[in-house]
Scaffold this motif. Structure first.
Motif, PDB file in Angstrom:
ATOM      1  N   UNK A 115     -13.796-131.060 -18.058  1.00  0.00           N
ATOM      2  CA  UNK A 115     -14.326-132.261 -17.417  1.00  0.00           C
ATOM      3  C   UNK A 115     -15.692-132.020 -16.787  1.00  0.00           C
ATOM      4  N   UNK A 116     -15.912-130.832 -16.240  1.00  0.00           N
ATOM      5  CA  UNK A 116     -17.227-130.512 -15.679  1.00  0.00           C
ATOM      6  C   UNK A 116     -18.310-130.565 -16.748  1.00  0.00           C
ATOM      7  N   UNK A 117     -18.060-129.941 -17.875  1.00  0.00           N
ATOM      8  CA  UNK A 117     -19.075-129.936 -18.931  1.00  0.00           C
ATOM      9  C   UNK A 117     -19.235-131.303 -19.580  1.00  0.00           C
ATOM     10  N   UNK A 118     -18.121-132.010 -19.803  1.00  0.00           N
ATOM     11  CA  UNK A 118     -18.233-133.350 -20.374  1.00  0.00           C
ATOM     12  C   UNK A 118     -18.889-134.313 -19.378  1.00  0.00           C
ATOM     13  N   UNK A 119     -18.642-134.098 -18.101  1.00  0.00           N
ATOM     14  CA  UNK A 119     -19.316-134.911 -17.088  1.00  0.00           C
ATOM     15  C   UNK A 119     -20.816-134.696 -17.115  1.00  0.00           C
ATOM     16  N   UNK A 120     -21.212-133.455 -17.269  1.00  0.00           N
ATOM     17  CA  UNK A 120     -22.640-133.130 -17.358  1.00  0.00           C
ATOM     18  C   UNK A 120     -23.252-133.795 -18.586  1.00  0.00           C
ATOM     19  N   UNK A 121     -22.532-133.737 -19.696  1.00  0.00           N
ATOM     20  CA  UNK A 121     -23.020-134.334 -20.947  1.00  0.00           C
ATOM     21  C   UNK A 121     -23.098-135.851 -20.825  1.00  0.00           C
ATOM     22  N   UNK A 122     -22.248-136.451 -19.998  1.00  0.00           N
ATOM     23  CA  UNK A 122     -22.271-137.897 -19.818  1.00  0.00           C
ATOM     24  C   UNK A 122     -23.278-138.330 -18.753  1.00  0.00           C
ATOM     25  N   UNK A 123     -23.311-137.622 -17.636  1.00  0.00           N
ATOM     26  CA  UNK A 123     -24.127-138.051 -16.493  1.00  0.00           C
ATOM     27  C   UNK A 123     -25.626-137.897 -16.754  1.00  0.00           C
ATOM     28  N   UNK A 124     -26.047-136.780 -17.319  1.00  0.00           N
ATOM     29  CA  UNK A 124     -27.482-136.550 -17.532  1.00  0.00           C
ATOM     30  C   UNK A 124     -28.097-137.596 -18.470  1.00  0.00           C
ATOM     31  N   UNK A 125     -27.511-137.876 -19.654  1.00  0.00           N
ATOM     32  CA  UNK A 125     -28.093-138.956 -20.469  1.00  0.00           C
ATOM     33  C   UNK A 125     -28.032-140.317 -19.789  1.00  0.00           C
TER      34      UNK A 125
ATOM     35  N   UNK B 120     -16.181-129.297 -27.051  1.00  0.00           N
ATOM     36  CA  UNK B 120     -14.797-129.214 -27.506  1.00  0.00           C
ATOM     37  C   UNK B 120     -14.581-128.232 -28.651  1.00  0.00           C
ATOM     38  N   UNK B 121     -15.505-128.183 -29.593  1.00  0.00           N
ATOM     39  CA  UNK B 121     -15.271-127.384 -30.798  1.00  0.00           C
ATOM     40  C   UNK B 121     -15.894-126.000 -30.692  1.00  0.00           C
ATOM     41  N   UNK B 122     -17.175-125.934 -30.436  1.00  0.00           N
ATOM     42  CA  UNK B 122     -17.841-124.631 -30.490  1.00  0.00           C
ATOM     43  C   UNK B 122     -17.601-123.793 -29.232  1.00  0.00           C
ATOM     44  N   UNK B 123     -17.461-124.456 -28.080  1.00  0.00           N
ATOM     45  CA  UNK B 123     -17.137-123.713 -26.858  1.00  0.00           C
ATOM     46  C   UNK B 123     -15.633-123.603 -26.665  1.00  0.00           C
ATOM     47  N   UNK B 124     -14.873-124.308 -27.505  1.00  0.00           N
ATOM     48  CA  UNK B 124     -13.409-124.318 -27.497  1.00  0.00           C
ATOM     49  C   UNK B 124     -12.833-124.675 -26.138  1.00  0.00           C
ATOM     50  N   UNK B 125     -13.437-125.665 -25.482  1.00  0.00           N
ATOM     51  CA  UNK B 125     -12.940-126.091 -24.185  1.00  0.00           C
ATOM     52  C   UNK B 125     -11.905-127.210 -24.291  1.00  0.00           C
TER      53      UNK B 125
ATOM     54  N   UNK C 215     -24.750-137.676 -26.273  1.00  0.00           N
ATOM     55  CA  UNK C 215     -23.416-137.539 -25.692  1.00  0.00           C
ATOM     56  C   UNK C 215     -22.407-137.073 -26.742  1.00  0.00           C
ATOM     57  N   UNK C 216     -22.434-137.685 -27.922  1.00  0.00           N
ATOM     58  CA  UNK C 216     -21.494-137.295 -28.980  1.00  0.00           C
ATOM     59  C   UNK C 216     -21.695-135.843 -29.405  1.00  0.00           C
TER      60      UNK C 216
END
Length: 84
Positions: A65-75, A51-56, A43-44
């Motif tokens: 929120x969509x991408x962070x949600x994906x990063x949170x929900x899948x794990x 946030x950094x490399x995709x500059x979102x 997740x980290x």
């Protein structure tokens, strides 16, 4: 705009997290703790990449929120499936 210094710091953080997950995999013998810690590291790392490399960080909130949600929900789903 992300500066070169922020990118380098984030990259070093990602390297440290990668080495940490390898170390944790060798040290911790309890599978439940191992899975939880490694998925926390996933997740980290996903958050840093988003946030950094995709500059979102400065993008419209929906995309971030969509991408962070994906990063949170899948794990989280993997953790629940494995621990049940």
């Amino acid at each position: 705009m992300i500066t070169l210094k922020q990118t380098i710091i984030s990259w070093l953080f990602l390297i440290i997290l990668t080495f940490s997950s390898v170390y944790i995999g060798q040290v911790i013998e309890t599978p439940e703790y191992l899975i939880a810690l490694v998925l926390l590291i996933v997740f980290l790392k996903g958050q840093q990449v988003t946030d950094v490399f995709m500059e979102l960080r400065t993008a419209p909130k929906m995309w971030r929120l969509l991408l962070l949600g994906y990063v949170f929900i899948i794990p989280a789903v993997i953790c629940v499936i494995y621990l049940l």
